[in-house]
Scaffold this active site. Structure first.
Site, PDB file in Angstrom:
ATOM      1  N   HIS A 267     -13.679   6.543  -9.098  1.00  0.00           N
ATOM      2  CA  HIS A 267     -12.593   5.579  -8.938  1.00  0.00           C
ATOM      3  C   HIS A 267     -11.734   5.977  -7.755  1.00  0.00           C
ATOM      4  CE1 HIS A 267      -9.114   3.063  -9.895  1.00  0.00           C
ATOM      5  NE2 HIS A 267      -9.987   2.336 -10.564  1.00  0.00           N
ATOM      6  N   ASP A 324     -15.857   0.577 -16.545  1.00  0.00           N
ATOM      7  CA  ASP A 324     -17.113  -0.175 -16.639  1.00  0.00           C
ATOM      8  C   ASP A 324     -18.257   0.604 -17.280  1.00  0.00           C
ATOM      9  OD1 ASP A 324     -16.160  -2.527 -15.392  1.00  0.00           O
ATOM     10  OD2 ASP A 324     -16.259  -1.534 -13.447  1.00  0.00           O
TER      11      ASP A 324
HETATM   12  N1  CMC Z   1     -22.084   8.024  -7.709  1.00  0.00           N
HETATM   13  C1  CMC Z   1     -22.384   8.969  -6.793  1.00  0.00           C
HETATM   14  N2  CMC Z   1     -21.532   9.403  -5.848  1.00  0.00           N
HETATM   15  C2  CMC Z   1     -20.316   8.850  -5.826  1.00  0.00           C
HETATM   16  C3  CMC Z   1     -19.918   7.862  -6.747  1.00  0.00           C
HETATM   17  C4  CMC Z   1     -20.855   7.461  -7.720  1.00  0.00           C
HETATM   18  N3  CMC Z   1     -20.534   6.518  -8.614  1.00  0.00           N
HETATM   19  N4  CMC Z   1     -18.653   7.494  -6.485  1.00  0.00           N
HETATM   20  C5  CMC Z   1     -18.258   8.215  -5.442  1.00  0.00           C
HETATM   21  N5  CMC Z   1     -19.260   9.050  -5.025  1.00  0.00           N
HETATM   22  C6  CMC Z   1     -19.199  10.058  -3.965  1.00  0.00           C
HETATM   23  C7  CMC Z   1     -19.307   9.405  -2.592  1.00  0.00           C
HETATM   24  O1  CMC Z   1     -20.650   9.347  -2.177  1.00  0.00           O
HETATM   25  C8  CMC Z   1     -18.476  10.345  -1.753  1.00  0.00           C
HETATM   26  O2  CMC Z   1     -19.228  11.508  -1.518  1.00  0.00           O
HETATM   27  P1  CMC Z   1     -19.075  12.309  -0.133  1.00  0.00           P
HETATM   28  O3  CMC Z   1     -17.662  12.817  -0.129  1.00  0.00           O
HETATM   29  O4  CMC Z   1     -20.100  13.372  -0.204  1.00  0.00           O
HETATM   30  O5  CMC Z   1     -19.338  11.304   0.954  1.00  0.00           O
HETATM   31  C9  CMC Z   1     -17.334  10.753  -2.689  1.00  0.00           C
HETATM   32  O6  CMC Z   1     -17.894  10.629  -4.021  1.00  0.00           O
HETATM   33  C10 CMC Z   1     -16.101   9.868  -2.583  1.00  0.00           C
HETATM   34  O7  CMC Z   1     -16.515   8.527  -2.813  1.00  0.00           O
HETATM   35  P2  CMC Z   1     -15.974   7.280  -2.000  1.00  0.00           P
HETATM   36  O8  CMC Z   1     -17.026   6.241  -1.953  1.00  0.00           O
HETATM   37  O9  CMC Z   1     -15.389   7.734  -0.696  1.00  0.00           O
HETATM   38  O10 CMC Z   1     -14.791   6.833  -2.952  1.00  0.00           O
HETATM   39  P3  CMC Z   1     -14.055   5.447  -2.958  1.00  0.00           P
HETATM   40  O11 CMC Z   1     -12.707   5.690  -3.487  1.00  0.00           O
HETATM   41  O12 CMC Z   1     -14.161   4.788  -1.636  1.00  0.00           O
HETATM   42  O13 CMC Z   1     -14.918   4.564  -3.983  1.00  0.00           O
HETATM   43  C11 CMC Z   1     -15.725   3.589  -5.975  1.00  0.00           C
HETATM   44  C12 CMC Z   1     -14.559   4.306  -5.302  1.00  0.00           C
HETATM   45  C13 CMC Z   1     -15.274   3.145  -7.350  1.00  0.00           C
HETATM   46  C14 CMC Z   1     -16.092   2.344  -5.153  1.00  0.00           C
HETATM   47  C15 CMC Z   1     -16.925   4.559  -6.084  1.00  0.00           C
HETATM   48  O14 CMC Z   1     -16.598   5.663  -6.888  1.00  0.00           O
HETATM   49  C16 CMC Z   1     -18.191   3.866  -6.618  1.00  0.00           C
HETATM   50  O15 CMC Z   1     -18.943   3.284  -5.849  1.00  0.00           O
HETATM   51  N6  CMC Z   1     -18.448   3.911  -7.962  1.00  0.00           N
HETATM   52  C17 CMC Z   1     -19.558   3.220  -8.547  1.00  0.00           C
HETATM   53  C18 CMC Z   1     -19.215   1.745  -8.751  1.00  0.00           C
HETATM   54  C19 CMC Z   1     -18.237   1.538  -9.889  1.00  0.00           C
HETATM   55  O16 CMC Z   1     -18.401   2.069 -10.971  1.00  0.00           O
HETATM   56  N7  CMC Z   1     -17.208   0.705  -9.638  1.00  0.00           N
HETATM   57  C20 CMC Z   1     -16.195   0.363 -10.650  1.00  0.00           C
HETATM   58  C21 CMC Z   1     -14.861   0.936 -10.286  1.00  0.00           C
HETATM   59  S1  CMC Z   1     -13.670   0.914 -11.643  1.00  0.00           S
HETATM   60  C22 CMC Z   1     -13.429  -0.716 -12.094  1.00  0.00           C
HETATM   61  C23 CMC Z   1     -13.175  -1.670 -10.999  1.00  0.00           C
HETATM   62  O17 CMC Z   1     -12.494  -1.401 -10.032  1.00  0.00           O
HETATM   63  O18 CMC Z   1     -13.655  -2.782 -11.127  1.00  0.00           O
END
Ligand code: CMC
Length: 389
Positions: A267, A324
């Site tokens: 998140h 989720d």
């Molecule tokens: N699985 C694997 N790696 C992950 C995940 C994941 N679910 N989430 C983040 N990472 C890694 C990402 O690859 C990055 O690694 P590195 O630093 O080595 O490059 C690090 O963690 C930071 O991630 P980010 O993408 O920079 O973080 P963000 O704040 O931009 O993204 C997020 C947040 C929710 C989009 C992301 O965690 C994600 O894609 N999660 C899976 C999709 C999901 O479950 N979404 C629902 C969110 S909660 C409810 C809602 O908002 O609707």
């Protein structure tokens, strides 16, 4: 001219002040108007918490009754909307049907499309959109099943009526309706997330409320946001079908070339447990036990969570289950099909979108949202005739 700082993804940009939702991501605290999500989920109802976020206070018994009755009075949609729903292919994604029909409502209610709504019109807007989103969602589902629409029954509460409109059965199991109500409460608002920011962005141009909410639905659909609930279920199904071990699956997720993620994990704001996920996990066990449902996907989800939470990759990045991760397993137990999950999220989030929109348009100094950029393209080109390119 002017000073531009870059923050792509809005990692650290505040665009508004807001008194609706408090979120402390380091600790894992979520409050609606100062009331903790744990207390609201236990003691309140979806419609009461909707009133709370929209009007800024808990309603009296009379106010709540009036609000519930007003929402229930919007128990149908114009014929043109019904015709439009029926014109969609049966395999259309219900989020496509929802989004297009929410904006289409603007063609029928011209007074609510005024540039500035009066307080009375805002009261109508929240009740009407909450009533009609439920109708459109249920009709979209019935159409996808090739079945006739089921008329709303005002004597049922919001969630029971929605389930009745999906199944055609008025004898809705109380535990099922209660479980759905709790899920919707947990989705009511979550400050400046992607869909809410889209609502503020679109609403800031003074686009009408139907167009503004439709934009929220669209942003929510993406798998990194609300679409994650559908993606989680598909991921769990895939693990079940492939017979892949948790470690093997997580190895793929951790591989930066794989482009896959552990859906329902991570998140932007929570660097600790998502408090909603905690409540949902407990509710999940309870609902499945009450309904006597044994779902192998729940075991897979728990197994995956356990392994991931011990894995250095997830630990070092502070990736925890989010709202989720377990919600889809409950929806499934309630008989709601996978492609309707994100529609359920939209139904829950609608009052939050409406509250954030209302707060924005009522704030002194309200302005159109218009971010800046840092231009990186050419600046000295001269036009060449097409024959000489
Ligand atoms: N699985 C694997 N790696 C992950 C995940 C994941 N679910 N989430 C983040 N990472 C890694 C990402 O690859 C990055 O690694 P590195 O630093 O080595 O490059 C690090 O963690 C930071 O991630 P980010 O993408 O920079 O973080 P963000 O704040 O931009 O993204 C997020 C947040 C929710 C989009 C992301 O965690 C994600 O894609 N999660 C899976 C999709 C999901 O479950 N979404 C629902 C969110 S909660 C409810 C809602 O908002 O609707």
């Amino acid at each position: 001219t002017g000073f531009v700082t870059l923050d792509s993804g809005y990692m650290n940009t505040g665009a508004c002040t807001s008194a609706i939702t408090f979120l402390d991501g380091e600790v894992g605290i979520l409050k609606y108007r100062g009331y903790s999500i744990e207390e609201i989920a236990e003691k309140s109802s979806f419609l009461e918490s909707s009133y709370l976020v929209f009007y800024g206070k808990l309603p009296t018994a009379a106010e709540l009754k009036a609000f519930e009755e007003r929402i229930a009075s919007f128990d149908d949609v114009p014929e043109g909307i019904k015709t439009q729903i029926k014109a969609f292919p049966k395999d259309a994604h219900p989020m496509a049907v929802l989004s297009s029909n929410m904006v289409s409502l603007s063609a029928f209610y011209h007074d609510l499309c005024a540039q500035d709504l009066t307080p009375a019109q805002k009261d109508t807007a929240i009740a009407q959109l909450m009533g009609q989103l439920k109708v459109v969602a249920a009709y979209a589902y019935r159409h996808s099943q090739g079945k006739e629409f089921v008329k709303s029954d005002k004597s049922l509460d919001y969630c029971s009526d929605f389930i009745h409109m999906m199944t055609g059965d008025k004898n809705v199991n109380k535990d099922v309706a209660k479980a759905l109500d709790i899920l919707l409460i947990l989705h009511v608002d979550h400050e400046q997330n992607c869909s809410t920011s889209s609502v503020r962005m679109v609403g800031s141009s003074k686009a009408n409320i139907f167009a503004t909410i439709s934009a929220g639905v669209d942003a929510l659909w993406g798998p990194l946001h609300g679409g994650a609930n559908q993606a989680v279920l598909e991921m769990l199904e895939e693990i079940k079908q492939s017979g892949k071990g948790y470690e093997a699956f997580l190895a793929e997720v951790k591989d930066k070339n794989s482009n896959s993620r552990l859906m329902g994990f991570g998140h932007r704001v929570y660097k600790n447990f998502d408090p909603r996920a905690k409540i949902i996990k407990v509710a999940c066990d309870k609902v499945l036990t009450t309904l006597g449902v044994k779902d192998p996907l729940l075991d897979i989800a728990k197994g995956l969570e356990e392994v991931a939470l011990k894995d250095e990759y997830f630990v070092s990045r502070k990736l925890y289950p989010n709202v989720d991760f377990y919600s889809g397993i409950i929806y499934r137990a309630l008989g709601i099909p996978t492609n309707m999950f994100t529609v359920m999220f939209a139904m829950g989030r609608l009052p939050g979108w409406m509250a954030q929109w209302k707060e924005m348009v009522e704030q002194p100094g309200f302005k159109i949202c218009r971010p800046r950029q840092i231009y990186t393209g050419d600046t000295k080109n001269t036009y060449k005739d097409i024959k000489s390119r």
